[in-house]
Design a protein around this motif. Structure first.
Motif, PDB file in Angstrom:
ATOM      1  N   LYS A   1      -6.454  -3.332  -3.946  1.00 55.24           N
ATOM      2  CA  LYS A   1      -5.438  -2.522  -2.919  1.00 55.24           C
ATOM      3  C   LYS A   1      -5.621  -1.972  -1.637  1.00 55.24           C
ATOM      4  O   LYS A   1      -5.426  -1.891  -0.661  1.00 55.24           O
TER       5      LYS A   1
ATOM      6  N   SER B   1      -8.142   3.085   4.830  1.00 56.78           N
ATOM      7  CA  SER B   1      -8.141   2.141   3.176  1.00 56.78           C
ATOM      8  C   SER B   1      -9.680   3.071   2.800  1.00 56.78           C
ATOM      9  O   SER B   1      -9.522   3.377   1.739  1.00 56.78           O
TER      10      SER B   1
ATOM     11  N   TYR C   1      -4.363  -2.599   3.559  1.00 53.46           N
ATOM     12  CA  TYR C   1      -4.147  -1.784   4.703  1.00 53.46           C
ATOM     13  C   TYR C   1      -5.362  -2.305   5.756  1.00 53.46           C
ATOM     14  O   TYR C   1      -6.564  -3.058   5.341  1.00 53.46           O
TER      15      TYR C   1
ATOM     16  N   PRO D   1       1.063  -1.305  -0.045  1.00 50.83           N
ATOM     17  CA  PRO D   1      -0.082   0.546   0.139  1.00 50.83           C
ATOM     18  C   PRO D   1       1.036   1.448   0.353  1.00 50.83           C
ATOM     19  O   PRO D   1       2.190   1.540   0.655  1.00 50.83           O
TER      20      PRO D   1
END
Length: 634
Positions: free
Chosen positions: A454, A464, A458, A369
């Protein structure tokens, strides 16, 4: 014929032969080393040409019949020998004129001239009557498209010159002075009439090839094979494409066009088949020029090449009417055919690259991330890419003719995922949306899907949501900042994107601040009993401690999170303030006295309302609070 006439004719022939022999360039006893056609006194040159004409007449129609001194056969042999000597001399004169009288071509000045779109009748024209052939006057309203009209194809010199004038972007220049052109035409006429046309063309092409090669070197056009071009690193190739575009305009519109005009003024009507001198002069150079573009058109397709390939496509498309005019003859049509084939392959390469780009965005691996939930490099790259795509809208609307299709590019799990995405898109009816616009929306949808994948990296749920908010907000503003892109994406889809980033902002606030605000609830604080004030001080102390700990953690952590858009960052802080500060002010106002009346109140009431407000200004700056505060203090 009487004897006096024959004697006079013989005398003229002998004088002609004597003059020819006097200027025999192959003899060591030549009168001198100067040239007949030296741009000065023309009397010697004119006498020499008259002598050549006299010899040719004597060979074609002998007049020495019955001469007591010379037989007809010996006369003919002598004249033929003199003609050969004369042709050698004229060949030298022809070459010398081409090499020494050529005007200097300032290539840098031609670069600007090549992009001017004016009627070519404004070009510098010093060739006298031949240059004033029909066509090209100020009233000529023909545009570039007229290069393909039936009137632009023909074999006569007037039609050829007229067709060149029909393309406004062609800018012919004088490659030689007009008097040198007249001399060259006079020499060429004699050589061709005497059967030395092939030698004349070879000398002409050799000299003019050298001149074209010099222009090519100054323009930076290199001799590279297809393999050499395809092995170049992208940075080097990109620079060469820019150089090629600059050079191609000059070569087609000025250099090649001017070479054709010069060839016509010298050889037109003299019996040379087609336009052989022009073709021999420029065919190698034109193959070299278009060979570079051909190598690009069949090279490996990768997303970074799209815009330079579009530049190449637009350049060749723009030049195609000029190429059709300059290379209009049967012997030169292969050059025009090559250009059209390159254009077709470039168009196919554009479609293939767009498809490859969509696939690359779909398959971009999640990896790690980005720190602080900021904008992902993929988001920046994709949105900058499609913003550039919108700059090429006119070309791409012509080239992109089919809408996105998952079945032709994905398989297995990828196909199922892509198909599900495609079903989510509410595409307008085809008549309201171009295929290009559908592809741009599809790219954004694929990007969103990738970003959502993706998110799983997180561990903090709030972060996120902040990540999605930042990235979708960036997408929205890139669309809004480009009128062309916004028009193609459409307001309906833009509203959906706007709703998504606002939803992410709301989800972030719920994930972070609902838990903190929960510490400020009244539930469990009020109690009943004769020995109680109606407030459970232990519960109250726990609430303050929980609030302090939760806010401290959020402050410490979320100051390092980053919202790069200043307006969005401020709006987010204001939204948090509007929820947090009134709730804390109310809670503090109701219960402060109960804490302050006890022991060590500072352990529980850590923040004033003003302190919280100041602390909120540290959020989303992308650095630790203490460092940020030091920066602010300065």
């Amino acid at each position: 014929m009487d004897g006096s006439g024959g004697a006079a004719a013989e005398g003229d022939l002998e004088a002609a032969e004597k003059l020819i022999m006097r200027w025999d360039s192959t003899a060591s006893s030549a009168v001198d080393e100067r040239m007949l056609f030296d741009g000065g006194d023309r009397s010697d040159a004119e006498r020499y040409l008259r002598a050549v004409d006299e010899l040719r007449r004597s060979i074609k129609d002998p007049v020495i019949v019955g001469s007591p001194r010379r037989s007809s056969s010996s006369s003919s042999h002598s004249s033929e020998n003199a003609i050969q000597i004369a042709m050698a001399r004229l060949e030298d004169e022809f070459r010398n004129l081409l090499l020494t009288r050529a005007n200097e071509v300032v290539v840098d000045a031609l670069v600007d001239l090549s992009s001017i779109s004016l009627n070519s009748s404004a070009s510098m024209d010093g060739y006298g009557d031949l240059s004033d052939a029909e066509g090209g006057g100020e009233g000529d309203g023909g545009g570039e498209g007229e290069a393909f009209s039936s009137d632009s194809v023909g074999t006569s010199s007037s039609i050829r010159r007229s067709s060149i004038r029909s393309t406004r972007s062609i800018r012919e220049i004088d490659l030689l002075p007009s008097d040198a052109v007249d001399d060259l035409r006079s020499i060429a006429g004699r050589m061709i009439a005497a059967g030395y046309g092939r030698e004349c063309v070879q000398v002409y092409a050799g000299a003019r090839k050298a001149a074209v090669d010099v222009c090519f070197r100054h323009l930076g056009v290199e001799k590279l094979s297809i393999g050499e071009v395809q092995r170049l690193e992208w940075d080097a190739l990109e620079a060469k494409i820019r150089c090629w575009i600059r050079a191609a305009r000059v070569c087609v519109r000025i250099i090649f066009a001017s070479e054709r005009r010069l060839c016509e003024h010298i050889f037109d009507g003299l019996g040379i088949a087609d336009d052989a001198p022009f073709i021999e002069t420029v065919k190698g150079a034109s193959i070299q020029l278009f060979g570079f573009a051909e190598a690009i058109s069949i090279g490996r397709r990768s997303p970074e090449k799209l815009f330079k390939i579009l530049d190449l496509h637009d350049t060749i498309s723009d030049l195609l009417p000029d190429i059709a005019v300059v290379f209009l003859s049967k012997s030169a049509e292969s050059i025009y055919t090559q250009a059209t084939e390159i254009l077709s392959r470039l168009a196919e390469a554009v479609r293939g690259i767009l498809s490859e780009f969509e696939n690359a965005v779909f398959r971009d691996p999640p990896k790690t991330p980005v720190p602080g939930g900021t904008i992902h490099p993929l988001t920046r790259y994709v949105m900058n890419y499609i913003s550039l795509i919108s700059d090429y809208k006119p070309t791409l609307i012509e080239l992109i003719v089919t809408r996105p299709s998952t079945s032709s590019r994905f398989s297995g799990d990828d196909l199922a995922a892509a198909g599900a995405l495609l079903l989510e898109i509410d595409f307008p009816a085809p008549e309201n949306q171009t295929p290009l616009a559908a592809h741009l929306i599809w790219i954004i949808v694929v990007l969103e899907n990738n970003l959502e994948n993706k998110v799983s990296f997180y561990k903090d749920n709030a972060l996120s949501h902040l990540f999605l908010m930042n990235n979708v907000h960036y997408i929205v503003h890139k669309v809004k900042d480009s009128p062309e892109l916004r028009e193609m994406i459409g307001d309906d889809y833009l509203k959906k994107l706007t709703g998504k980033f606002r939803l992410s902002a709301t989800c972030y606030q719920r994930a972070t601040w609902m838990r903190i605000l929960h510490c400020l609830r009244d539930e469990g604080i009020h109690v009943s009993g004769s020995f109680s004030s109606g407030i459970s001080k232990s519960t109250l102390r726990e609430r303050f401690k929980a609030f302090n700990a939760a806010f401290d953690e959020a402050h410490k952590t979320q100051a390092t999170w980053y919202v790069p858009d200043t307006q969005l960052r401020e709006e987010l802080r204001i939204s948090i303030s509007e929820k947090l500060l009134p709730a804390y002010r109310s809670f503090l106002g109701r219960f402060r006295q109960h804490i302050e009346n006890g022991r060590h109140p500072e352990m529980y009431i850590k923040y004033s309302v003003e302190d919280l407000e100041i602390a909120l200004s540290d959020f989303f700056e992308g650095c630790a609070p203490s460092l940020h505060n030091r920066r602010r203090s300065h």
